[in-house]
Write an enzyme that holds these catalytic residues in place. Structure first.
Site, mmCIF file in Angstrom:
data_model
loop_
_atom_site.group_PDB
_atom_site.id
_atom_site.type_symbol
_atom_site.label_atom_id
_atom_site.label_comp_id
_atom_site.label_asym_id
_atom_site.label_seq_id
_atom_site.Cartn_x
_atom_site.Cartn_y
_atom_site.Cartn_z
ATOM 1 N N GLY A 25 1.011 -1.088 0.094
ATOM 2 C CA GLY A 25 -0.059 0.010 0.006
ATOM 3 C C GLY A 25 0.880 1.315 0.071
ATOM 4 O O GLY A 25 2.180 1.220 0.123
ATOM 5 N N ASP A 48 1.180 -8.936 1.792
ATOM 6 C CA ASP A 48 -0.210 -8.377 1.330
ATOM 7 C C ASP A 48 -1.091 -9.193 0.704
ATOM 8 O O ASP A 48 -0.615 -10.602 0.653
ATOM 9 C CB ASP A 48 0.369 -7.400 0.345
ATOM 10 C CG ASP A 48 -0.695 -6.079 0.284
ATOM 11 O OD1 ASP A 48 -1.745 -6.322 -0.268
ATOM 12 O OD2 ASP A 48 -0.468 -4.990 0.862
ATOM 13 N N TYR A 156 -14.559 4.481 9.265
ATOM 14 C CA TYR A 156 -13.202 4.283 9.338
ATOM 15 C C TYR A 156 -12.871 4.960 10.874
ATOM 16 O O TYR A 156 -12.034 4.573 11.523
ATOM 17 C CB TYR A 156 -12.693 5.060 8.183
ATOM 18 C CG TYR A 156 -11.273 5.277 8.193
ATOM 19 C CD1 TYR A 156 -10.347 4.254 8.064
ATOM 20 C CD2 TYR A 156 -10.644 6.609 8.287
ATOM 21 C CE1 TYR A 156 -9.043 4.487 7.991
ATOM 22 C CE2 TYR A 156 -9.287 6.836 8.149
ATOM 23 C CZ TYR A 156 -8.181 5.593 8.034
ATOM 24 O OH TYR A 156 -7.047 5.893 8.119
ATOM 25 N N LYS A 160 -10.926 3.396 13.931
ATOM 26 C CA LYS A 160 -9.708 3.555 14.648
ATOM 27 C C LYS A 160 -9.609 3.902 16.093
ATOM 28 O O LYS A 160 -8.704 3.725 16.649
ATOM 29 C CB LYS A 160 -9.264 4.874 13.716
ATOM 30 C CG LYS A 160 -8.724 4.517 12.416
ATOM 31 C CD LYS A 160 -7.580 3.633 12.190
ATOM 32 C CE LYS A 160 -6.803 3.613 10.596
ATOM 33 N NZ LYS A 160 -5.968 2.407 10.841
HETATM 34 P P1 NAD Z 1 -3.676 1.313 1.379
HETATM 35 O O1 NAD Z 1 -4.774 1.109 1.285
HETATM 36 O O2 NAD Z 1 -2.497 2.004 0.207
HETATM 37 O O3 NAD Z 1 -2.702 0.148 1.941
HETATM 38 C C1 NAD Z 1 -3.277 -0.995 2.621
HETATM 39 C C2 NAD Z 1 -2.675 -2.334 2.223
HETATM 40 O O4 NAD Z 1 -3.143 -3.280 2.904
HETATM 41 C C3 NAD Z 1 -3.206 -2.586 0.535
HETATM 42 O O5 NAD Z 1 -1.914 -2.865 -0.234
HETATM 43 C C4 NAD Z 1 -4.193 -3.712 0.525
HETATM 44 O O6 NAD Z 1 -3.895 -4.766 -0.352
HETATM 45 C C5 NAD Z 1 -3.611 -4.535 1.956
HETATM 46 N N1 NAD Z 1 -4.862 -5.198 2.478
HETATM 47 C C6 NAD Z 1 -6.036 -4.988 2.396
HETATM 48 N N2 NAD Z 1 -6.706 -5.850 2.886
HETATM 49 C C7 NAD Z 1 -5.848 -6.812 3.522
HETATM 50 C C8 NAD Z 1 -6.089 -8.191 4.283
HETATM 51 N N3 NAD Z 1 -6.977 -8.621 4.376
HETATM 52 N N4 NAD Z 1 -4.891 -8.790 4.197
HETATM 53 C C9 NAD Z 1 -3.516 -8.331 4.292
HETATM 54 N N5 NAD Z 1 -3.501 -7.181 3.199
HETATM 55 C C10 NAD Z 1 -4.607 -6.182 3.035
HETATM 56 O O7 NAD Z 1 -3.340 2.048 2.957
HETATM 57 P P2 NAD Z 1 -2.292 3.012 3.357
HETATM 58 O O8 NAD Z 1 -2.536 4.578 2.950
HETATM 59 O O9 NAD Z 1 -0.820 2.652 3.200
HETATM 60 O O10 NAD Z 1 -2.584 3.009 5.109
HETATM 61 C C11 NAD Z 1 -1.885 2.115 5.794
HETATM 62 C C12 NAD Z 1 -2.401 2.261 7.325
HETATM 63 O O11 NAD Z 1 -2.102 3.791 7.717
HETATM 64 C C13 NAD Z 1 -4.028 2.125 7.547
HETATM 65 O O12 NAD Z 1 -4.182 1.682 8.713
HETATM 66 C C14 NAD Z 1 -4.350 3.329 7.453
HETATM 67 O O13 NAD Z 1 -5.585 3.561 7.800
HETATM 68 C C15 NAD Z 1 -3.372 4.464 7.921
HETATM 69 N N6 NAD Z 1 -3.396 5.776 7.515
HETATM 70 C C16 NAD Z 1 -3.058 6.340 6.448
HETATM 71 C C17 NAD Z 1 -3.177 7.448 5.890
HETATM 72 C C18 NAD Z 1 -2.706 7.918 4.573
HETATM 73 O O14 NAD Z 1 -2.781 9.237 4.500
HETATM 74 N N7 NAD Z 1 -2.150 6.964 3.533
HETATM 75 C C19 NAD Z 1 -3.641 8.492 6.956
HETATM 76 C C20 NAD Z 1 -3.723 7.905 8.159
HETATM 77 C C21 NAD Z 1 -3.529 6.741 8.496
HETATM 78 C C1 AKB Z 2 -8.027 8.987 4.661
HETATM 79 O O1 AKB Z 2 -8.243 10.285 3.911
HETATM 80 O O2 AKB Z 2 -8.824 8.338 4.621
HETATM 81 C C2 AKB Z 2 -6.697 9.004 5.285
HETATM 82 C C3 AKB Z 2 -6.463 9.405 6.638
HETATM 83 C C4 AKB Z 2 -6.479 10.709 6.906
HETATM 84 O O3 AKB Z 2 -6.711 8.532 7.578
HETATM 85 N N1 AKB Z 2 -5.657 9.406 4.293
#
Ligand code: NAD
Ligand code: AKB
Length: 330
Positions: A25, A48, A156, A160
Site C-alpha cells: 500500500g 499483502d 473508518y 480507528k
Molecule cells: P493502502 O490502502 O494504500 O494500503 C493498505 C494495504 O493493505 C493494501 O496494499 C491492501 O492490499 C492491503 N490489504 C487489504 N486487506 C488486506 C488483508 N485482508 N490482508 C492483508 N493485506 C490487506 O493504505 P495506506 O494508505 O498505506 O494506509 C496504511 C495504514 O495507515 C492504514 O491503517 C491507514 O488507516 C493508516 N493511515 C493512512 C493514511 C494515509 O494518508 N495514507 C492516513 C492516516 C492513517
Molecule cells: C483518509 O483520508 O482516509 C486517510 C486518513 C487521513 O486517514 N488519508
C-alpha cells in the site's frame, strides 16, 4: 566443559525479524524499504493480500497473506520467527463509507488477530497506525489536542478509535509493546493512495503534470492536516526506536506537519506548472472532510519522544514535482 556458543548465536538473538502486513500500500512500500535499509533485506518480510508492489520486487522476502486468516497469520509469525509486526492493512475513509461492514471487519478483526498472536508469541513490538479520522465534528476544529472530545462520524474513524483502545488494553493488560500514530493525510510520489479523503492532495500532482488541470472533489477552502511521506516514515521509525519509558500514550499520538486547503496547494502547484487550472466538484468526501479538524496539536509527541517535522507545503510541493518530473523523464 560446555563450549561457548558461536558469536552468530548472539547476533541472531538480538536481530529483529519484522513482518509488514499491507506492504504493497501507500505507506507499506516506503516503510518496508526504510525498514530493510535499517535491519537488512532478509530481516523484513513484506506481506499483502495483493501482488507485491513493483518497487518491492527483488528487494527482499514477500509472502501472500490475508490478515483476516488468523491461523495462516499465526503460522507465518512462527515459521518466520517474527519479533516485530507492522500492521498497515485497512480500508480508508472514503472506501469505508461505501462499504461500512467490510471496513469495520477488516479494520477491527485484522487488528485483534495481530494483537492476539503478538501476545501469544511474545512479539517484541507492534506498530499500528491510527488517523486524524478519529476526531469528529464536535472535536476542536483548530489545533485539535491529544485529549479532547472524540465522536467520529465515519466507520473508518470509529474503527480507528476503537482500535486505539484495543492497543491501550493489550499494553496495560498483557504488557504488549504496541505503539501508534494518528497520521494526517499522507502525500507521496512512490506509491498510490488507497481510497482516502485526503487523496486529492496526491492526485493533483499527477493530473497537473499529465493534463495541466485537476478537478478536486473537495471545496477550495477545505483545510485538512497533511504530511509528506518522508516525515511520516521517519516519525514511525523514531516512535518505534524510542525507549519504552518515553512512550506515555498507548492509545495513539497526534502527529502534525502542515495544514492547507485545495486552493492553497493549487497555487503551489501552479508555481511549477504554468497555466495549471483547478476546478471543484465536491462529492460525498466533502462531508467526511468537514467532520475532521483543520489542524492538529502534536505537542505531546514532540515532548515525549522528540518529534519534529521537516516538510511544509512549499518544500513538499518542490520535492513532489522534482521527483515526479524526474520519473517521467526516465
Ligand atoms: P493502502 O490502502 O494504500 O494500503 C493498505 C494495504 O493493505 C493494501 O496494499 C491492501 O492490499 C492491503 N490489504 C487489504 N486487506 C488486506 C488483508 N485482508 N490482508 C492483508 N493485506 C490487506 O493504505 P495506506 O494508505 O498505506 O494506509 C496504511 C495504514 O495507515 C492504514 O491503517 C491507514 O488507516 C493508516 N493511515 C493512512 C493514511 C494515509 O494518508 N495514507 C492516513 C492516516 C492513517
Ligand atoms: C483518509 O483520508 O482516509 C486517510 C486518513 C487521513 O486517514 N488519508
Amino acid at each position: 566443559m560446555a563450549l561457548a556458543p558461536p558469536l552468530a548465536y548472539f547476533c541472531d538473538m538480538v536481530k529483529e525479524k519484522i513482518l509488514v502486513i499491507g506492504a504493497s500500500g501507500q505507506i507499506g512500500v516506503e516503510l518496508t524499504m526504510a525498514l530493510r535499509r535499517i535491519h537488512g533485506n532478509a530481516q523484513v518480510i513484506a506481506s499483502d493480500l495483493r501482488e507485491p508492489n513493483p518497487l518491492l520486487l527483488g528487494t527482499g522476502p514477500y509472502v501472500s497473506l490475508d490478515v483476516m486468516n488468523k491461523e495462516m497469520l499465526h503460522v507465518q509469525v512462527i515459521r518466520q520467527n517474527i519479533t516485530q509486526i507492522y500492521l498497515l492493512a485497512a480500508i480508508l475513509s472514503a472506501t469505508g463509507e461505501k462499504n461500512p461492514g467490510l471496513a469495520w471487519n477488516l479494520n477491527m478483526q485484522g487488528l485483534l488477530n495481530v494483537l492476539d498472536i503478538a501476545r501469544e508469541e511474545k512479539i517484541h513490538k507492534v506498530y499500528w497506525p491510527s488517523s486524524i479520522a478519529v476526531f469528529g465534528p464536535t472535536s476542536p476544529r483548530r489545533d485539535c489536542p491529544q485529549q479532547t472530545v472524540i465522536e467520529p462520524t465515519t466507520v473508518y474513524g470509529i474503527s480507528k478509535y476503537a482500535g486505539e483502545f484495543w492497543c491501550n488494553y493489550y499494553h496495560h493488560r498483557y504488557g504488549l509493546d504496541v505503539r501508534s500514530l494518528r497520521y494526517p493525510g499522507l502525500i507521496s510520489y512512490k506509491s498510490e493512495p488507497g481510497g482516502g479523503t485526503t487523496d486529492y492532495a496526491v492526485e493533483i500532482f499527477h493530473e497537473a503534470l499529465d493534463e495541466g488541470r485537476y478537478e478536486c472533489f473537495l471545496k477550495p477552502d477545505t483545510y485538512l492536516p497533511m504530511m509528506y511521506m518522508p516525515d511520516a516514515i521517519r516519525a514511525t521509525l523514531e516512535l518505534m526506536e524510542a525507549p519504552a519509558d518515553r512512550i506515555r500514550v498507548r492509545t495513539s499520538y497526534n502527529l502534525s506537519a502542515m495544514s492547507f486547503s485545495p486552493s492553497e496547494i493549487a497555487s503551489e502547484v501552479a508555481r511549477h506548472v504554468p497555466g495549471f487550472e483547478m476546478s471543484y466538484r465536491p462529492d460525498y468526501r466533502q462531508t467526511i472532510a468537514d467532520s475532521w479538524p483543520q489542524s492538529i496539536d502534536d505537542s505531546v509527541a514532540r515532548a515525549d519522544w522528540g518529534w519534529r517535522h521537516h516538510y511544509d507545503l512549499a518544500a513538499m510541493t518542490d520535492d513532489m514535482i522534482l521527483n515526479l518530473k524526474g520519473r517521467d523523464a526516465v
